[in-house]
Structures are given as C-alpha cells and as structure tokens.
Design a protein around this motif. Structure first.
Motif, PDB file in Angstrom:
ATOM      1  N   ILE B  12      -2.639  11.079  -1.340  1.00  0.00           N
ATOM      2  CA  ILE B  12      -1.310  10.912  -1.555  1.00  0.00           C
ATOM      3  C   ILE B  12      -2.096  10.978   0.598  1.00  0.00           C
ATOM      4  O   ILE B  12      -1.987  12.128   0.986  1.00  0.00           O
ATOM      5  N   VAL B  13      -3.123  10.231   0.875  1.00  0.00           N
ATOM      6  CA  VAL B  13      -2.839   9.646   2.581  1.00  0.00           C
ATOM      7  C   VAL B  13      -2.139   9.867   3.632  1.00  0.00           C
ATOM      8  O   VAL B  13      -1.837   9.719   4.586  1.00  0.00           O
ATOM      9  N   ASP B  14      -0.844   8.149   2.574  1.00  0.00           N
ATOM     10  CA  ASP B  14      -0.208   7.953   4.204  1.00  0.00           C
ATOM     11  C   ASP B  14       1.459   8.106   3.768  1.00  0.00           C
ATOM     12  O   ASP B  14       1.524   7.971   2.712  1.00  0.00           O
ATOM     13  N   ARG B  16       3.923   6.447   3.785  1.00  0.00           N
ATOM     14  CA  ARG B  16       4.508   4.883   3.218  1.00  0.00           C
ATOM     15  C   ARG B  16       4.234   4.724   1.233  1.00  0.00           C
ATOM     16  O   ARG B  16       5.200   4.508   0.531  1.00  0.00           O
ATOM     17  N   ILE B  17       3.094   5.719   1.062  1.00  0.00           N
ATOM     18  CA  ILE B  17       3.276   5.561  -0.184  1.00  0.00           C
ATOM     19  C   ILE B  17       4.110   6.466  -1.512  1.00  0.00           C
ATOM     20  O   ILE B  17       4.698   6.640  -2.055  1.00  0.00           O
ATOM     21  N   ARG B  19       6.717   6.001  -1.201  1.00  0.00           N
ATOM     22  CA  ARG B  19       7.986   5.493  -1.626  1.00  0.00           C
ATOM     23  C   ARG B  19       7.388   5.132  -2.974  1.00  0.00           C
ATOM     24  O   ARG B  19       8.716   5.016  -4.713  1.00  0.00           O
ATOM     25  N   LEU B  24       5.203   7.476  -9.667  1.00  0.00           N
ATOM     26  CA  LEU B  24       4.379   8.236  -9.664  1.00  0.00           C
ATOM     27  C   LEU B  24       3.483   9.132 -10.760  1.00  0.00           C
ATOM     28  O   LEU B  24       2.850   9.466 -11.464  1.00  0.00           O
TER      29      LEU B  24
END
Lengths: 89, 203
Positions: B12-14, B16-17, B19, B24
């Motif tokens: 995961i790079v950012d 906001r993910i 959330r 996941l």
C-alpha cells in the motif's frame, strides 16, 4: 525464483500515478526483475482503464466517484450513500 | 479487483488506502501486507495541504495530529513497513510496533555514470522532486548564496514542481536579489529521459 508459479504482488496507490518515479520505475520494475508478477492499482485516476504496461506490469486505473468538486462534501455524500444502501439491505 | 488478483503480497503506497485496510486483510488472510509509509504526515498536512485553509492554526494542528495518529494506528494491520529516510524511521520506531526498513529513495544511477569524467560536470548538486519549504527549498537557496562566496563556479539545480506560489515568488526574488540566476537553477518536472541527462551531468 521459479517462473512457473511466481509470487503475485499488488501495489495499491491513491495519490501516485501509474508511472510514478518510485512506486513504478524503482519498486514495481525491481520486483518484476526479481520474478514477481506485479499488479498496480491506481484508485484515484482521471480515467478508468486496465492493461499491461510495456515493461510488463498489469495495471488497473480506477476513476474516483466524484459527485461534486469539494473533496469533503464528496466524501460525506459517499458516506451517506453507503449508509442508505446498508439501511436498505 | 483485489479479490480477482488474489495477491500473495499487497503493498500500500498511500494514506487513504488505509480506510479499507482491515477489509482487505479480512479478504486475504494469508497475504502479507506492506505499508510504504511516507513523509511526516502531520507536517505535510499542516504546512502544505491545509496551509491555505481559512481555519485557525490550532484546529489545523489538531486535525493534522489526528490524521497522523490514525495512520500510526493503521500500521497495526500490516506485516511490514518501509520508508525512505532516517526521520521516518525515527518516527516509526517511536510510534509503531511493526518491523520497519528504510529503503533510501536515492536516484538509481546504475551504469549511467561509469565513465563520466569531471570535465562533463554541469551541476554540483541537484534535487529532484516536489519543491517546498518543508523539503528544504529555502535552506538550499541560502546554502547556495553562502557557497557562492567560496566557490564561484558552483551550480545547484532544483528539478520539480513548486505548488506554493508564495514560495515560487520568494525564490524568484531571492535569486534576483543575490544574483544567483546562473548558479541556482529551478525547472519544472521534465519527462524522464531529460531528467536522466541531468543526472549524467552531475558530479
């Protein structure tokens, strides 16, 4: 590393675009060189699209649902929409 | 989409993910999750993203701190954290319990500079990336002014976008005031090939 059943890695980005200097050119391509199967998802793209880049990374561009230009109001509308959907279930 | 891909590892790079990170994780219980933790989130929010918000500073500060703490709390969903510099490492070790490694985001020169003689040198130092006050643009400008006194042939290059108009104007004035036009160069982002040419010319 075995090429028959290569490990699959999925990079998920939101603020970084597909051809980001670090996430794509450095990280994704290094993983590809090491034998990984690389998928790259960009959640907040300008357009929806998918395919495979010239270098061999499978990409998925997902356009963000935007009802109004304001980020905050857009977020609230989405939350309200999801809440209403859950209530209806 | 993620269900279809069914990856062994998710990176995961950012921010906001985060959330959807718990969702996941539940969908992929056997997968490993890596979080690419970025530059200090609270400083970025406070001094870049929220800088122009017409809200009292202390409210912005509280919001920035809240988001930073939220990010730290979300790291518990990950198996591993990676970052790009020592400051992030320090902050992660203070605030997170997950294993962390720094992978420095240096420009990868590979073989480009193998036979690069000093005579080819154009720039003495270059910075590539977003140009902002938080990332030291003013410090570099001031350093260039001081170095100019000692080394007349010095050349510094900043390659990147300046989103803050006030900073752009300040640097333009600074360059004019201290006569740095020929030694302190600012350019917007180039296509990657042109940027490689600049790297080759570094010594």
């Amino acid at each position: 590393m075995s090429q028959l059943n290569p490990p699959v890695i999925c990079i998920i980005a939101d603020k970084h675009d597909l051809y980001d200097d670090r996430a794509y050119w450095k990280q994704a391509l290094s993983l590809l060189e090491e034998g990984f199967l690389v998928h790259y998802i960009v959640v907040n793209s300008d357009e929806s699209n998918q395919g495979v880049t010239k270098e061999g990374v499978s990409f998925y561009l997902i356009k963000r649902k935007q009802y109004i230009p304001s980020i905050i109001l857009n977020y609230l509308i989405k939350k309200a929409f999801l809440f209403a959907m859950n209530m209806m279930k | 989409m993620c269900r279809k891909i069914n990856a062994d590892i998710f990176q995961i790079v950012d921010l906001r993910i985060n959330r959807i990170i718990s969702k996941l994780r539940n969908q992929h219980p056997s997968a490993k999750f890596i979080y690419d933790i970025r530059e200090p989130r609270d400083y970025n929010l406070l001094y870049i993203t929220l800088k122009k918000w017409p809200v009292p500073f202390f409210i912005k500060m509280m919001y920035a701190r809240h988001i930073q703490q939220w990010e730290y709390s979300k790291t518990n969903y990950y198996d591993y954290l990676i970052g790009v510099d020592d400051e992030i490492e320090r902050r992660v070790k203070e605030n997170c319990k997950i294993d962390y490694t720094t992978i420095y985001n240096y420009t990868n020169l590979k073989d480009l500079r193998k036979n690069n003689p000093l005579s080819m040198k154009v720039f003495d130092a270059a910075y590539i990336g977003g140009i902002s006050e938080v990332r030291g643009a003013l410090v570099i400008a001031e350093a260039t002014r001081i170095l100019k006194e000692e080394f007349s042939g010095i050349k510094i290059f900043l390659l990147g976008n300046i989103h803050d108009i006030r900073l752009r104007n300040y640097l333009a004035d600074f360059i004019a005031k201290h006569d740095l036009k020929k030694i302190f160069l600012l350019k917007n982002m180039y296509p990657i090939l042109k940027y490689l040419i600049i790297i080759i010319r570094l010594k």
